[in-house]
Scaffold this motif. Structure first.
Motif, PDB file in Angstrom:
ATOM      1  N   UNK A 155     -46.815  -6.380 -54.766  1.00  0.00           N
ATOM      2  CA  UNK A 155     -47.044  -5.399 -53.704  1.00  0.00           C
ATOM      3  C   UNK A 155     -47.374  -6.102 -52.382  1.00  0.00           C
ATOM      4  N   UNK A 156     -48.200  -7.133 -52.470  1.00  0.00           N
ATOM      5  CA  UNK A 156     -48.556  -7.889 -51.261  1.00  0.00           C
ATOM      6  C   UNK A 156     -47.334  -8.583 -50.672  1.00  0.00           C
ATOM      7  N   UNK A 157     -46.511  -9.159 -51.547  1.00  0.00           N
ATOM      8  CA  UNK A 157     -45.283  -9.809 -51.084  1.00  0.00           C
ATOM      9  C   UNK A 157     -44.372  -8.797 -50.403  1.00  0.00           C
ATOM     10  N   UNK A 158     -44.223  -7.631 -51.026  1.00  0.00           N
ATOM     11  CA  UNK A 158     -43.346  -6.617 -50.441  1.00  0.00           C
ATOM     12  C   UNK A 158     -43.848  -6.184 -49.068  1.00  0.00           C
ATOM     13  N   UNK A 159     -45.144  -5.930 -48.972  1.00  0.00           N
ATOM     14  CA  UNK A 159     -45.704  -5.489 -47.695  1.00  0.00           C
ATOM     15  C   UNK A 159     -45.451  -6.526 -46.608  1.00  0.00           C
ATOM     16  N   UNK A 160     -45.665  -7.787 -46.952  1.00  0.00           N
ATOM     17  CA  UNK A 160     -45.465  -8.875 -45.993  1.00  0.00           C
ATOM     18  C   UNK A 160     -44.023  -8.929 -45.509  1.00  0.00           C
ATOM     19  N   UNK A 161     -43.069  -8.894 -46.458  1.00  0.00           N
ATOM     20  CA  UNK A 161     -41.651  -8.995 -46.090  1.00  0.00           C
ATOM     21  C   UNK A 161     -41.156  -7.717 -45.407  1.00  0.00           C
ATOM     22  N   UNK A 162     -41.687  -6.571 -45.831  1.00  0.00           N
ATOM     23  CA  UNK A 162     -41.277  -5.304 -45.204  1.00  0.00           C
ATOM     24  C   UNK A 162     -41.757  -5.245 -43.756  1.00  0.00           C
ATOM     25  N   UNK A 163     -42.960  -5.763 -43.497  1.00  0.00           N
ATOM     26  CA  UNK A 163     -43.453  -5.796 -42.122  1.00  0.00           C
ATOM     27  C   UNK A 163     -42.596  -6.709 -41.258  1.00  0.00           C
ATOM     28  N   UNK A 164     -42.143  -7.828 -41.828  1.00  0.00           N
ATOM     29  CA  UNK A 164     -41.254  -8.721 -41.093  1.00  0.00           C
ATOM     30  C   UNK A 164     -39.906  -8.062 -40.819  1.00  0.00           C
ATOM     31  N   UNK A 165     -39.540  -7.098 -41.652  1.00  0.00           N
ATOM     32  CA  UNK A 165     -38.248  -6.416 -41.520  1.00  0.00           C
ATOM     33  C   UNK A 165     -38.275  -5.310 -40.483  1.00  0.00           C
ATOM     34  N   UNK A 166     -39.457  -5.072 -39.878  1.00  0.00           N
ATOM     35  CA  UNK A 166     -39.620  -4.024 -38.861  1.00  0.00           C
ATOM     36  C   UNK A 166     -39.119  -2.674 -39.363  1.00  0.00           C
ATOM     37  N   UNK A 167     -39.557  -2.352 -40.600  1.00  0.00           N
ATOM     38  CA  UNK A 167     -39.135  -1.087 -41.220  1.00  0.00           C
ATOM     39  C   UNK A 167     -40.310  -0.148 -41.443  1.00  0.00           C
ATOM     40  N   UNK A 168     -41.395  -0.400 -40.733  1.00  0.00           N
ATOM     41  CA  UNK A 168     -42.625   0.378 -40.936  1.00  0.00           C
ATOM     42  C   UNK A 168     -43.117   0.260 -42.381  1.00  0.00           C
ATOM     43  N   UNK A 169     -42.864  -0.919 -43.000  1.00  0.00           N
ATOM     44  CA  UNK A 169     -43.351  -1.163 -44.349  1.00  0.00           C
ATOM     45  C   UNK A 169     -42.592  -0.441 -45.439  1.00  0.00           C
ATOM     46  N   UNK A 170     -41.420   0.109 -45.133  1.00  0.00           N
ATOM     47  CA  UNK A 170     -40.691   0.911 -46.121  1.00  0.00           C
ATOM     48  C   UNK A 170     -39.699   0.103 -46.952  1.00  0.00           C
ATOM     49  N   UNK A 171     -39.122  -0.935 -46.384  1.00  0.00           N
ATOM     50  CA  UNK A 171     -38.114  -1.701 -47.119  1.00  0.00           C
ATOM     51  C   UNK A 171     -37.985  -3.100 -46.523  1.00  0.00           C
ATOM     52  N   UNK A 172     -37.314  -3.970 -47.290  1.00  0.00           N
ATOM     53  CA  UNK A 172     -37.049  -5.343 -46.851  1.00  0.00           C
ATOM     54  C   UNK A 172     -35.583  -5.430 -46.423  1.00  0.00           C
ATOM     55  N   UNK A 173     -35.347  -6.037 -45.290  1.00  0.00           N
ATOM     56  CA  UNK A 173     -33.977  -6.172 -44.799  1.00  0.00           C
ATOM     57  C   UNK A 173     -33.293  -7.361 -45.468  1.00  0.00           C
ATOM     58  N   UNK A 174     -31.959  -7.399 -45.479  1.00  0.00           N
ATOM     59  CA  UNK A 174     -31.232  -8.516 -46.088  1.00  0.00           C
ATOM     60  C   UNK A 174     -31.604  -9.874 -45.481  1.00  0.00           C
ATOM     61  N   UNK A 175     -31.722  -9.937 -44.161  1.00  0.00           N
ATOM     62  CA  UNK A 175     -31.986 -11.227 -43.512  1.00  0.00           C
ATOM     63  C   UNK A 175     -33.361 -11.773 -43.885  1.00  0.00           C
ATOM     64  N   UNK A 176     -34.369 -10.915 -43.938  1.00  0.00           N
ATOM     65  CA  UNK A 176     -35.717 -11.346 -44.304  1.00  0.00           C
ATOM     66  C   UNK A 176     -35.751 -11.773 -45.771  1.00  0.00           C
ATOM     67  N   UNK A 177     -35.088 -11.009 -46.637  1.00  0.00           N
ATOM     68  CA  UNK A 177     -35.008 -11.333 -48.064  1.00  0.00           C
ATOM     69  C   UNK A 177     -34.369 -12.710 -48.267  1.00  0.00           C
ATOM     70  N   UNK A 178     -33.240 -12.929 -47.617  1.00  0.00           N
ATOM     71  CA  UNK A 178     -32.512 -14.183 -47.796  1.00  0.00           C
ATOM     72  C   UNK A 178     -33.282 -15.364 -47.217  1.00  0.00           C
ATOM     73  N   UNK A 179     -33.960 -15.159 -46.108  1.00  0.00           N
ATOM     74  CA  UNK A 179     -34.728 -16.227 -45.489  1.00  0.00           C
ATOM     75  C   UNK A 179     -35.912 -16.625 -46.369  1.00  0.00           C
TER      76      UNK A 179
END
Length: 421
Positions: free
Chosen positions: A30-54
């Motif tokens: 959950x902590x990992x998801x929140x961190x990556x979702x915030x980097x994805x600028x999705x309001x914490x809802x999802x992880x973008x492909x670029x952030x996931x791959x990076x």
């Protein structure tokens, strides 16, 4: 945080996936998801492909394919918390069949439901260029494409793409490929682990040689070391020291034995013959004079070029390692080797170091390693495997305790006997 705070409890797949993790593991996810979702600028809802791959270090077609599989191929470019839990439950916590099915689907980087040679080539390019960061061959006589091909040559393609021209791989073909390439299997099975967790399959032994040696004469390049290391434990993947090289020391059995005499650990023996084939064996025990086979089940044979394969012991017999020195009997051929039977070994180099042989053998389930059964060595080199000193110390302590326990037990028996007489 959207999906993080309100998981769909009515989704049986997600509920089942959560049972594969401890509460602490779920909190970490959950902590990992929140961190990556915030980097994805999705309001914490999802992880973008670029952030996931990076984050996971996966780029290009392999990274895109992994993202597709984790998001259940929805093509919406959104990786939810449920997706992450579902994927990791299967890929990391699933049964052996479930994990291998996931990896097999991952190899289909083109997404056409077939795994062909072009798919495997794309995967191997990603492994060497993007994951292991080996950008080019160290040997000018061998192109980078040649390196990819030795791994592809280990694959069998028994199916045909309907309507296409490319032969494709069955699931059983894939399993066989992984058996011969354990380094590939380890790496492809750890891509969703945390990048700083020491992911299996990522380790390449550090190859230590004299600075005066021209690197172009060395047989063991990094790609080969990574391949051989796939069959070894993590503690065997630290430093490998060049102990003997025939171009420098001459094709001499006595010099070979002298150079390796001070190394107490395992060794990697590599041979290039006059047919251009490269192969060898991992010797878990020191090369010492014996009148018969010896060694343990850590020994194995391998091929490096023109095909890369590992052949581990099958358990058919204990004819693992051979080292005969100065015997006068024809029944005890002088030289070193692995597997098979006397005068018909899986790999054998005579004490003159000028010839040898290789036959298919049940000891390792290995084929003839060269173009013909007869070997005419062109280059022979031997590397000493430096094992983790902490592990060796622990093993020594364990051995001492066991020996002490055995002595104490025998003393106790003697005392009991004296008391009853």
């Amino acid at each position: 945080m959207g999906n993080v705070q309100s998981p769909p409890n009515n989704d049986p797949r997600y509920v089942s996936a959560t049972r594969a993790f401890t509460q602490k593991e779920l909190e970490d996810l959950r902590s990992l998801f929140i961190n990556l979702a915030n980097q994805s600028q999705s309001n914490g809802k999802y992880i973008s492909p670029s952030v996931f791959q990076s984050y996971f270090g996966l780029h290009g077609p392999l990274g895109e394919r992994m993202f597709d599989l984790v998001t259940q191929e929805r093509k919406d470019q959104r990786l939810t918390f449920e997706d992450l839990v579902d994927a990791k439950a299967t890929y990391e916590k699933g049964t052996k069949d479930e994990i291998e099915e996931f990896i097999f689907r991952l190899l289909d980087v083109s997404g056409d439901n077939f795994v062909g040679r072009s798919d495997l080539e794309t995967v191997m390019i990603a492994i060497f260029n993007d994951i292991l960061c080996i950008k080019g061959s160290e040997d000018r006589s061998c192109s980078h494409q040649d390196i990819f091909n030795i791994f592809l040559n280990a694959a069998n393609f028994s199916k045909h793409d309907e309507g296409g021209t490319e032969e494709t791989m069955s699931f059983e073909d894939f399993r066989s490929w992984c058996t011969h390439l354990p380094s590939v299997r380890k790496l492809l099975g750890s891509l969703l682990l945390s990048p700083d967790s020491g992911r299996p399959g990522y380790q390449i032994p550090k190859l230590l040689t004299s600075k005066a040696i021209d690197s172009n004469i060395i047989l063991l390049r990094k790609e080969y070391a990574w391949h051989i290391g796939g069959a070894l434990s993590h503690q065997d993947l630290e430093d490998w020291n060049l102990l003997y090289h025939s171009s420098l020391n001459g094709l001499s059995f006595n010099t070979f034995l002298g150079n390796i005499s001070n190394h107490a650990g395992p060794t990697v023996l590599i041979i290039k013959d006059k047919e251009g084939y490269i192969y060898g064996g991992y010797a878990s025990q020191p090369w010492e004079r014996h009148a018969d086979f010896y060694g343990d089940l850590k020994c194995f044979l391998f091929q490096l070029n023109p095909v890369a394969s590992i052949f581990r012991p099958t358990g058919a017999n204990n004819n693992l390692q051979w080292c005969a020195i100065n015997f006068s009997s024809e029944d005890i051929p002088n030289g070193i080797g692995f597997g098979g039977r006397v005068n018909h070994l899986g790999l054998f180099i005579s004490a003159n170091f000028d010839q040898g042989h290789t036959f298919s053998c049940t000891t390792f389930g290995s084929p003839c390693l060269s173009k013909t059964n007869r070997i005419l060595p062109e280059v022979i080199e031997c590397w000493g495997v430096t094992q983790d000193a902490t592990q060796d110390k622990n093993d020594a302590v364990k051995g001492t305790i066991l020996e002490r326990f055995k002595e104490d037990r025998n003393m106790l028996k003697m005392l009991m006997f004296m008391m009853t007489t």
